[in-house]
Design an enzyme around this catalytic site. Sequence first.
Site, PDB file in Angstrom:
ATOM      1  N   GLN A  97       1.047  -1.819   0.050  1.00 44.51           N
ATOM      2  CA  GLN A  97      -0.314   0.092  -0.054  1.00 44.51           C
ATOM      3  C   GLN A  97       0.947   0.939   0.209  1.00 44.51           C
ATOM      4  O   GLN A  97       2.135   1.497   0.397  1.00 44.51           O
ATOM      5  CB  GLN A  97      -1.248   0.137   1.219  1.00 44.51           C
ATOM      6  CG  GLN A  97      -0.475  -0.468   2.463  1.00 44.51           C
ATOM      7  CD  GLN A  97      -1.244  -0.091   3.626  1.00 44.51           C
ATOM      8  OE1 GLN A  97      -2.067  -0.537   3.685  1.00 44.51           O
ATOM      9  NE2 GLN A  97      -0.350  -1.487   4.937  1.00 44.51           N
ATOM     10  N   TYR A 127     -10.751   6.016  19.044  1.00 41.00           N
ATOM     11  CA  TYR A 127     -10.393   4.266  18.682  1.00 41.00           C
ATOM     12  C   TYR A 127     -10.336   3.639  19.077  1.00 41.00           C
ATOM     13  O   TYR A 127     -10.516   2.632  19.598  1.00 41.00           O
ATOM     14  CB  TYR A 127     -10.786   4.405  17.046  1.00 41.00           C
ATOM     15  CG  TYR A 127     -10.087   3.540  15.635  1.00 41.00           C
ATOM     16  CD1 TYR A 127     -11.353   2.922  15.762  1.00 41.00           C
ATOM     17  CD2 TYR A 127      -9.282   2.800  16.154  1.00 41.00           C
ATOM     18  CE1 TYR A 127     -11.535   1.601  14.642  1.00 41.00           C
ATOM     19  CE2 TYR A 127      -8.827   1.854  15.248  1.00 41.00           C
ATOM     20  CZ  TYR A 127     -10.135   1.054  14.988  1.00 41.00           C
ATOM     21  OH  TYR A 127      -9.768  -0.037  13.765  1.00 41.00           O
ATOM     22  N   GLN A 128      -8.935   3.509  19.494  1.00 41.91           N
ATOM     23  CA  GLN A 128      -8.033   2.899  19.745  1.00 41.91           C
ATOM     24  C   GLN A 128      -8.770   2.607  21.538  1.00 41.91           C
ATOM     25  O   GLN A 128      -8.199   1.714  21.714  1.00 41.91           O
ATOM     26  CB  GLN A 128      -6.520   3.342  20.506  1.00 41.91           C
ATOM     27  CG  GLN A 128      -5.874   4.145  19.248  1.00 41.91           C
ATOM     28  CD  GLN A 128      -5.682   3.127  18.130  1.00 41.91           C
ATOM     29  OE1 GLN A 128      -5.801   2.137  17.973  1.00 41.91           O
ATOM     30  NE2 GLN A 128      -5.218   4.047  16.972  1.00 41.91           N
ATOM     31  N   GLU A 172       0.704  -8.514  11.553  1.00 44.77           N
ATOM     32  CA  GLU A 172       0.433  -7.400  10.748  1.00 44.77           C
ATOM     33  C   GLU A 172       1.209  -7.976   9.395  1.00 44.77           C
ATOM     34  O   GLU A 172       2.127  -8.421   9.150  1.00 44.77           O
ATOM     35  CB  GLU A 172       1.473  -6.805  10.958  1.00 44.77           C
ATOM     36  CG  GLU A 172       1.774  -5.033  10.470  1.00 44.77           C
ATOM     37  CD  GLU A 172       0.263  -4.352   9.528  1.00 44.77           C
ATOM     38  OE1 GLU A 172       0.124  -4.206   8.442  1.00 44.77           O
ATOM     39  OE2 GLU A 172      -0.759  -4.286  10.734  1.00 44.77           O
ATOM     40  N   ASP A 203       0.119 -13.260   6.710  1.00 43.26           N
ATOM     41  CA  ASP A 203      -1.530 -13.506   7.541  1.00 43.26           C
ATOM     42  C   ASP A 203      -2.346 -13.691   8.859  1.00 43.26           C
ATOM     43  O   ASP A 203      -1.743 -14.891   8.969  1.00 43.26           O
ATOM     44  CB  ASP A 203      -1.762 -13.610   6.031  1.00 43.26           C
ATOM     45  CG  ASP A 203      -3.559 -14.072   5.438  1.00 43.26           C
ATOM     46  OD1 ASP A 203      -3.763 -13.290   5.161  1.00 43.26           O
ATOM     47  OD2 ASP A 203      -3.801 -15.241   5.670  1.00 43.26           O
ATOM     48  N   GLY A 204      -2.973 -12.431   8.949  1.00 41.74           N
ATOM     49  CA  GLY A 204      -3.179 -12.828  10.045  1.00 41.74           C
ATOM     50  C   GLY A 204      -4.585 -14.447   9.993  1.00 41.74           C
ATOM     51  O   GLY A 204      -4.676 -15.115  11.059  1.00 41.74           O
ATOM     52  N   ASP A 221      -8.576  -4.409  14.330  1.00 43.17           N
ATOM     53  CA  ASP A 221      -8.025  -3.271  13.680  1.00 43.17           C
ATOM     54  C   ASP A 221      -7.850  -3.002  12.182  1.00 43.17           C
ATOM     55  O   ASP A 221      -6.228  -2.821  11.841  1.00 43.17           O
ATOM     56  CB  ASP A 221      -6.365  -2.700  14.560  1.00 43.17           C
ATOM     57  CG  ASP A 221      -6.265  -1.067  14.047  1.00 43.17           C
ATOM     58  OD1 ASP A 221      -7.258  -0.462  14.068  1.00 43.17           O
ATOM     59  OD2 ASP A 221      -5.274  -0.461  14.896  1.00 43.17           O
ATOM     60  N   ASP A 224     -10.159   0.045   5.736  1.00 44.04           N
ATOM     61  CA  ASP A 224     -11.487   0.389   5.137  1.00 44.04           C
ATOM     62  C   ASP A 224     -10.744  -1.015   4.118  1.00 44.04           C
ATOM     63  O   ASP A 224     -10.509  -1.422   3.747  1.00 44.04           O
ATOM     64  CB  ASP A 224     -12.315   1.438   4.586  1.00 44.04           C
ATOM     65  CG  ASP A 224     -12.213   2.238   5.328  1.00 44.04           C
ATOM     66  OD1 ASP A 224     -13.105   2.016   6.222  1.00 44.04           O
ATOM     67  OD2 ASP A 224     -11.454   3.562   5.372  1.00 44.04           O
ATOM     68  N   TYR A 289     -12.484  11.000  10.831  1.00 42.60           N
ATOM     69  CA  TYR A 289     -13.099   9.488  10.718  1.00 42.60           C
ATOM     70  C   TYR A 289     -14.680  10.063   9.412  1.00 42.60           C
ATOM     71  O   TYR A 289     -15.015  10.797  10.114  1.00 42.60           O
ATOM     72  CB  TYR A 289     -13.331   8.714  10.871  1.00 42.60           C
ATOM     73  CG  TYR A 289     -12.322   7.577  11.719  1.00 42.60           C
ATOM     74  CD1 TYR A 289     -10.822   8.186  11.252  1.00 42.60           C
ATOM     75  CD2 TYR A 289     -12.241   6.738  12.481  1.00 42.60           C
ATOM     76  CE1 TYR A 289      -9.865   7.012  11.355  1.00 42.60           C
ATOM     77  CE2 TYR A 289     -11.424   5.726  12.803  1.00 42.60           C
ATOM     78  CZ  TYR A 289     -10.181   5.869  12.511  1.00 42.60           C
ATOM     79  OH  TYR A 289      -8.892   5.461  13.000  1.00 42.60           O
TER      80      TYR A 289
END
Length: 303
Positions: A97, A127-128, A172, A203-204, A221, A224, A289
């Site tokens: 990204q 948010y956290q 992550e 990869d989670g 977490d 989008d 946001y």
Amino acid sequence: MQGLPPFCVAMANRFFSPIFQNFLLLPALIFLPIITQSIATPSNPPPSTMSSDFPLPQDHSYLIQNSWFHERGPLWPGQAFTLQIQELLYHQPSRFQDILVFQSTHHGKVLVLDGVIQCTERDEFSYQEMIAHIPLFSHPNPKKVLVIGGGDGGVLREIARHPGVEEIVICELDEDVIRVSKEYLPFMARGFDDPRVKVHIRDGAQFMKENQSSFDVIITDSSDPVGPASVLFETPFYRAMYGSLREGGIVCTQGECMWLHVDLIRPLVRAVKGFFETVEYAYCTIPSYPSGQIGFIVATKKG
């Protein structure tokens, strides 16, 4: 905070930022006993050529015009959010990204992934704190916690404030997010400093398949549902979380905006109700946001 039960007052005083102690966090705090009881990629640029696993990141520098960053994208059509840039600190593509960090004039440091604001220094705590403390306060005795995504470290920072948690595992996918956050966003990345934290760059979903019935709480977490994060909003990913939870475990995931994404939220909640014992939607307000609001899908596994 008059009228709150003593438990909620004590927890808010201990764990939440001073701003939230005087701000109306009450709807989310009142939501906690309910659970316990039932215990952007902008349009415009041409598509990139494909790599073996993911499309090559697109350059979103066109969103910076006359020292202003303009967030606009297909997930919030017809509206935009802008922040004035004081200094551009970092802008490079990772394998997955486009990563941008800048110092804003009034919101502190800002992290942007693929043209979408992930956090600002001014309001990231909203948010956290909510995505971490809702499931952790709802579980009777969380010992082992898994975080999917969250490479900026903010969720880790909040989990680490719970002394009863013995192990914090983070998966992550993009190690560059961790590196950049440690360099430019230390107010969040200090979450990585806790000795209970174990980092996996992978990869989670695959990690959870390899670790069945292992975690008391799983927090996703995610950014989008575009690009590499899109799979985190699909039913198979929720099944993977379900399998990796211990009995009585709780998941809490980023649940998008109820003002903009009901068509995404409603079918997802209906689908995961087929295997989770309870599924609820919580939310918090956060100015940076889209529409000033973000939600959380909270689901429990029968135990």
